[in-house]
Design a protein around this motif. Sequence first.
Motif, PDB file in Angstrom:
ATOM      1  N   ALA A  11       0.846  -1.195   0.000  1.00 49.05           N
ATOM      2  CA  ALA A  11       0.000   0.000   0.000  1.00 49.05           C
ATOM      3  C   ALA A  11       0.884   1.248   0.000  1.00 49.05           C
ATOM      4  N   ILE A  12       0.541   2.183  -0.871  1.00 47.09           N
ATOM      5  CA  ILE A  12       1.296   3.429  -1.002  1.00 47.09           C
ATOM      6  C   ILE A  12       0.321   4.594  -0.926  1.00 47.09           C
ATOM      7  N   ILE A  13       0.639   5.583  -0.092  1.00 44.92           N
ATOM      8  CA  ILE A  13      -0.136   6.823  -0.032  1.00 44.92           C
ATOM      9  C   ILE A  13       0.637   7.872  -0.814  1.00 44.92           C
ATOM     10  N   CYS A  14      -0.029   8.479  -1.780  1.00 41.76           N
ATOM     11  CA  CYS A  14       0.645   9.461  -2.632  1.00 41.76           C
ATOM     12  C   CYS A  14       0.137  10.868  -2.333  1.00 41.76           C
ATOM     13  N   SER A  15       0.917  11.863  -2.728  1.00 42.10           N
ATOM     14  CA  SER A  15       0.521  13.255  -2.496  1.00 42.10           C
ATOM     15  C   SER A  15      -0.191  13.850  -3.700  1.00 42.10           C
ATOM     16  N   ASP A  16       0.045  13.312  -4.897  1.00 42.21           N
ATOM     17  CA  ASP A  16      -0.598  13.787  -6.124  1.00 42.21           C
ATOM     18  C   ASP A  16      -1.109  12.550  -6.855  1.00 42.21           C
ATOM     19  N   SER A  22      -0.322   7.931 -13.054  1.00 43.24           N
ATOM     20  CA  SER A  22       0.375   7.933 -14.341  1.00 43.24           C
ATOM     21  C   SER A  22       1.714   7.214 -14.238  1.00 43.24           C
ATOM     22  N   PHE A  23       2.465   7.484 -13.190  1.00 43.29           N
ATOM     23  CA  PHE A  23       3.767   6.844 -12.996  1.00 43.29           C
ATOM     24  C   PHE A  23       3.636   5.322 -12.929  1.00 43.29           C
ATOM     25  N   TYR A  24       2.740   4.845 -12.073  1.00 41.87           N
ATOM     26  CA  TYR A  24       2.629   3.401 -11.868  1.00 41.87           C
ATOM     27  C   TYR A  24       1.981   2.676 -13.054  1.00 41.87           C
ATOM     28  N   THR A  25       1.113   3.352 -13.800  1.00 39.24           N
ATOM     29  CA  THR A  25       0.472   2.687 -14.941  1.00 39.24           C
ATOM     30  C   THR A  25       1.223   2.918 -16.249  1.00 39.24           C
ATOM     31  N   GLU A  26       1.607   4.148 -16.532  1.00 41.34           N
ATOM     32  CA  GLU A  26       2.246   4.446 -17.813  1.00 41.34           C
ATOM     33  C   GLU A  26       3.744   4.147 -17.811  1.00 41.34           C
ATOM     34  N   VAL A  27       4.445   4.527 -16.762  1.00 43.90           N
ATOM     35  CA  VAL A  27       5.895   4.317 -16.721  1.00 43.90           C
ATOM     36  C   VAL A  27       6.218   2.869 -16.340  1.00 43.90           C
ATOM     37  N   LEU A  93      13.172   3.982 -18.548  1.00 43.43           N
ATOM     38  CA  LEU A  93      12.971   5.059 -17.580  1.00 43.43           C
ATOM     39  C   LEU A  93      13.469   6.387 -18.140  1.00 43.43           C
ATOM     40  N   ALA A  94      14.609   6.370 -18.811  1.00 43.41           N
ATOM     41  CA  ALA A  94      15.170   7.592 -19.396  1.00 43.41           C
ATOM     42  C   ALA A  94      14.223   8.186 -20.428  1.00 43.41           C
ATOM     43  N   ALA A  95      13.480   7.359 -21.140  1.00 43.25           N
ATOM     44  CA  ALA A  95      12.514   7.845 -22.123  1.00 43.25           C
ATOM     45  C   ALA A  95      11.410   8.668 -21.456  1.00 43.25           C
ATOM     46  N   TYR A  96      11.204   8.471 -20.156  1.00 42.14           N
ATOM     47  CA  TYR A  96      10.237   9.237 -19.364  1.00 42.14           C
ATOM     48  C   TYR A  96      10.929  10.300 -18.513  1.00 42.14           C
ATOM     49  N   ASN A  97      12.192  10.573 -18.822  1.00 40.94           N
ATOM     50  CA  ASN A  97      12.993  11.548 -18.075  1.00 40.94           C
ATOM     51  C   ASN A  97      13.140  11.189 -16.601  1.00 40.94           C
ATOM     52  N   ILE A  98      13.243   9.906 -16.339  1.00 43.00           N
ATOM     53  CA  ILE A  98      13.470   9.423 -14.974  1.00 43.00           C
ATOM     54  C   ILE A  98      14.906   8.921 -14.906  1.00 43.00           C
ATOM     55  N   ALA A  99      15.699   9.598 -14.094  1.00 35.94           N
ATOM     56  CA  ALA A  99      17.111   9.236 -13.964  1.00 35.94           C
ATOM     57  C   ALA A  99      17.273   8.121 -12.942  1.00 35.94           C
ATOM     58  N   ALA A 100      17.963   7.084 -13.345  1.00 31.76           N
ATOM     59  CA  ALA A 100      18.289   5.993 -12.429  1.00 31.76           C
ATOM     60  C   ALA A 100      19.668   6.248 -11.836  1.00 31.76           C
ATOM     61  N   GLU A 101      19.865   5.760 -10.630  1.00 29.36           N
ATOM     62  CA  GLU A 101      21.191   5.821 -10.026  1.00 29.36           C
ATOM     63  C   GLU A 101      22.132   4.950 -10.848  1.00 29.36           C
ATOM     64  N   ASP A 118       9.933   7.354  -6.928  1.00 31.53           N
ATOM     65  CA  ASP A 118       8.602   7.576  -7.494  1.00 31.53           C
ATOM     66  C   ASP A 118       8.233   9.046  -7.297  1.00 31.53           C
ATOM     67  N   PRO A 119       7.048   9.484  -7.731  1.00 27.59           N
ATOM     68  CA  PRO A 119       6.698  10.908  -7.601  1.00 27.59           C
ATOM     69  C   PRO A 119       6.730  11.457  -6.175  1.00 27.59           C
ATOM     70  N   ASP A 120       6.647  10.592  -5.170  1.00 32.56           N
ATOM     71  CA  ASP A 120       6.718  11.047  -3.778  1.00 32.56           C
ATOM     72  C   ASP A 120       8.055  10.715  -3.131  1.00 32.56           C
ATOM     73  N   ASN A 121       9.056  10.439  -3.960  1.00 28.38           N
ATOM     74  CA  ASN A 121      10.409  10.150  -3.507  1.00 28.38           C
ATOM     75  C   ASN A 121      10.537   8.799  -2.802  1.00 28.38           C
ATOM     76  N   LEU A 122       9.571   7.898  -3.021  1.00 26.41           N
ATOM     77  CA  LEU A 122       9.678   6.543  -2.495  1.00 26.41           C
ATOM     78  C   LEU A 122      10.771   5.829  -3.270  1.00 26.41           C
ATOM     79  N   PRO A 123      11.767   5.261  -2.598  1.00 24.47           N
ATOM     80  CA  PRO A 123      12.825   4.554  -3.314  1.00 24.47           C
ATOM     81  C   PRO A 123      12.288   3.287  -3.977  1.00 24.47           C
ATOM     82  N   ILE A 124      12.577   3.144  -5.253  1.00 24.33           N
ATOM     83  CA  ILE A 124      12.172   1.968  -6.014  1.00 24.33           C
ATOM     84  C   ILE A 124      13.422   1.343  -6.615  1.00 24.33           C
TER      85      ILE A 124
END
Length: 129
Positions: A11-16, A22-27, A93-101, A118-124
């Motif tokens: 379970a994840i509580i998000c702020s937006d 969009s992040f969890y379904t599209e990305v 991920l880069a195609a969505y402008n998400i930088a990986a470590e 993730d959008p709320d800074n949850l480490p994935i």
Amino acid sequence: MLQITGIHHVAIICSDYERSKSFYTEVLGLTVLAEVFREERQSYKLDLALNGQYVIELFSFPHPPARVSRPEAAGLRHLAWQVADIDVTVQHLAAYNIAAEPIRVDEYTGKRFTFIADPDNLPIEFYEL
């Protein structure tokens, strides 16, 4: 002895809500099993699946407090996804402008992995098997 047969969901509580949905379904490519708006709580509940299996319960609540994630705080550390190819994952991920470590190698298993937020800074974590 307790007879646990698997993990049911996280379970994840998000702020937006829309941004996280969009992040969890599209990305990440999870599919929606059910979506309800709970009027009495002013809260969405979104059930998400991976390969048809229920895995994530995404909630929205009005003004949830921020959770400390880094530096390493006590509690749940991160959510880890198993992937077939870490390089393909990082490119996606880069195609969505998400930088990986930078990709690291698990010193015990020799397997490669990386982290994003993730959008709320949850480490994935993405862990190559």
